[in-house]
Scaffold this motif. Structure first.
Motif, PDB file in Angstrom:
ATOM      1  N   ILE A 121       0.840  -1.206   0.000  1.00 32.70           N
ATOM      2  CA  ILE A 121       0.000   0.000   0.000  1.00 32.70           C
ATOM      3  C   ILE A 121       0.874   1.255   0.000  1.00 32.70           C
ATOM      4  N   TYR A 122       1.916   1.248   0.831  1.00 34.02           N
ATOM      5  CA  TYR A 122       2.789   2.423   0.951  1.00 34.02           C
ATOM      6  C   TYR A 122       3.506   2.717  -0.369  1.00 34.02           C
ATOM      7  N   PHE A 123       4.026   1.679  -1.019  1.00 36.63           N
ATOM      8  CA  PHE A 123       4.760   1.871  -2.272  1.00 36.63           C
ATOM      9  C   PHE A 123       3.854   1.808  -3.507  1.00 36.63           C
ATOM     10  N   LYS A 124       2.537   1.710  -3.275  1.00 34.62           N
ATOM     11  CA  LYS A 124       1.536   1.707  -4.357  1.00 34.62           C
ATOM     12  C   LYS A 124       1.802   0.611  -5.375  1.00 34.62           C
ATOM     13  N   GLN A 125       2.061  -0.579  -4.847  1.00 39.24           N
ATOM     14  CA  GLN A 125       2.290  -1.760  -5.680  1.00 39.24           C
ATOM     15  C   GLN A 125       1.043  -2.640  -5.668  1.00 39.24           C
ATOM     16  N   VAL A 126       0.584  -3.004  -6.844  1.00 37.54           N
ATOM     17  CA  VAL A 126      -0.595  -3.860  -6.953  1.00 37.54           C
ATOM     18  C   VAL A 126      -0.149  -5.236  -7.444  1.00 37.54           C
ATOM     19  N   PRO A 127      -0.394  -6.292  -6.672  1.00 37.66           N
ATOM     20  CA  PRO A 127      -0.014  -7.640  -7.117  1.00 37.66           C
ATOM     21  C   PRO A 127      -0.685  -8.005  -8.436  1.00 37.66           C
ATOM     22  N   GLY A 128       0.027  -8.780  -9.247  1.00 37.47           N
ATOM     23  CA  GLY A 128      -0.527  -9.216 -10.532  1.00 37.47           C
ATOM     24  C   GLY A 128      -1.186 -10.576 -10.408  1.00 37.47           C
ATOM     25  N   TRP A 129      -1.483 -11.162 -11.568  1.00 37.98           N
ATOM     26  CA  TRP A 129      -2.110 -12.487 -11.590  1.00 37.98           C
ATOM     27  C   TRP A 129      -1.199 -13.561 -11.016  1.00 37.98           C
ATOM     28  N   GLY A 130       0.082 -13.270 -10.964  1.00 37.65           N
ATOM     29  CA  GLY A 130       1.033 -14.243 -10.428  1.00 37.65           C
ATOM     30  C   GLY A 130       0.772 -14.602  -8.978  1.00 37.65           C
ATOM     31  N   VAL A 131       0.028 -13.712  -8.265  1.00 32.49           N
ATOM     32  CA  VAL A 131      -0.267 -13.982  -6.851  1.00 32.49           C
ATOM     33  C   VAL A 131      -1.116 -15.250  -6.708  1.00 32.49           C
ATOM     34  N   LEU A 132      -1.797 -15.652  -7.766  1.00 30.02           N
ATOM     35  CA  LEU A 132      -2.604 -16.884  -7.730  1.00 30.02           C
ATOM     36  C   LEU A 132      -1.723 -18.127  -7.613  1.00 30.02           C
ATOM     37  N   PHE A 133      -0.439 -17.975  -7.946  1.00 25.75           N
ATOM     38  CA  PHE A 133       0.481 -19.119  -7.880  1.00 25.75           C
ATOM     39  C   PHE A 133       1.199 -19.211  -6.531  1.00 25.75           C
ATOM     40  N   THR A 134       0.913 -18.275  -5.614  1.00 24.51           N
ATOM     41  CA  THR A 134       1.596 -18.320  -4.318  1.00 24.51           C
ATOM     42  C   THR A 134       1.308 -19.601  -3.525  1.00 24.51           C
ATOM     43  N   PRO A 135       0.090 -20.198  -3.597  1.00 28.53           N
ATOM     44  CA  PRO A 135      -0.096 -21.491  -2.908  1.00 28.53           C
ATOM     45  C   PRO A 135       0.871 -22.558  -3.405  1.00 28.53           C
ATOM     46  N   PHE A 136       1.163 -22.553  -4.703  1.00 29.96           N
ATOM     47  CA  PHE A 136       2.127 -23.498  -5.257  1.00 29.96           C
ATOM     48  C   PHE A 136       3.517 -23.241  -4.682  1.00 29.96           C
ATOM     49  N   LEU A 137       3.895 -21.956  -4.564  1.00 27.36           N
ATOM     50  CA  LEU A 137       5.198 -21.602  -3.999  1.00 27.36           C
ATOM     51  C   LEU A 137       5.279 -21.982  -2.529  1.00 27.36           C
TER      52      LEU A 137
END
Length: 258
Positions: free
Chosen positions: A130-146
């Protein structure tokens, strides 16, 4: 092989040991679970001052504090799980010698109890994005795999070291040094792209390389580095199976040498 039905029958014991591990870590602590935020955050600040400020380490164009925290987040879970699971059999020697239960419950409880710290540390990730105004992309859907890859790698090495520590007590003393060494063998304070191309084909075999770079890509809306993730995934599976097989092989001798 592992008798998963037997493990399921002892799920209450696993729950109790997991809860005990959490309580023991924060018992009589003034700040309590806040340490799960304070520790990685202060480490990140130190890394930012030393490596990002003084050494001018390249952070692939992103703020260094965010760059390093997204690496320390999974790394702290890995190193903490490794330490606790490796010492789990030694610390519970009285239980092992007095009553029967699947010994794998002990490293598993260490794995699960550290998951609370991992979840709490995620709060800082949200605030930083939020502070750095970064919006996660579709790649966040792969975090369970990671995360699964992270769990397999942590548990595989943890089971191997815990079984080894029962017979060779030197493991306990060498573990602190090993964890410190592994920190610099993973892209925590630097980017994988900084590693010379001639060494990268060996470097990416480290499962934590794909996990860390995958977390960075997922939360910073960058293309997922599958070329760095898949080799580590294969190694993580091999490490998990080997650790499990070695643990099961040595399990019959635990009560004798503990």
């Amino acid at each position: 092989m592992v008798d998963f039905k037997e493990l399921w029958r002892y799920k209450d014991l696993l729950y109790f040991l997991t809860l005990r591990g959490i309580k023991a870590r924060y018992a009589q602590s003034i700040l309590g679970v806040s340490w799960a935020i304070i520790q990685p955050l202060f480490t990140t600040v130190v890394f930012t001052l030393v490596f990002g400020g003084l050494a001018k380490v390249d952070s692939d164009g992103m703020p260094y504090i965010l760059f390093s925290y997204l690496a320390l987040w999974p790394w702290n879970y890995f190193s903490g799980t490794l330490t606790e699971s490796a010492n789990s059999l030694i610390q519970n020697a009285n239980m092992i010698t007095k009553v029967y239960f699947p010994r794998m419950v002990l490293p598993l409880s260490a794995l699960l109890s550290k998951m609370l710290d991992f979840t709490i540390a995620f709060v800082v990730v949200i605030f930083m994005l939020i502070y750095f105004k970064q919006v996660p992309g579709w790649g966040v859907l792969f975090t369970p795999f990671l995360i699964i890859q992270l769990l397999m790698c942590s548990l595989g090495i943890g089971m191997f070291l815990s079984a080894l520590a029962v017979k060779y007590r030197d493991v306990k003393h060498a573990l602190t040094f090993l964890v410190q060494l592994l920190l610099y063998a993973a892209p925590v304070v630097y980017s994988t792209s900084a590693v010379p191309a001639v060494y990268q084909k060996f470097y990416i075999l480290n499962p934590m390389v794909g996990v860390i770079e995958g977390f960075r890509a997922a939360f910073l809306n960058r293309p997922m580095p599958w070329d760095w993730i898949w080799p580590g995934t294969i190694v993580a599976v091999v490490v998990f199976v080997f650790g499990m097989m070695y643990f099961r092989k040595m399990e019959r001798t635990f009560a004798d040498v503990a």
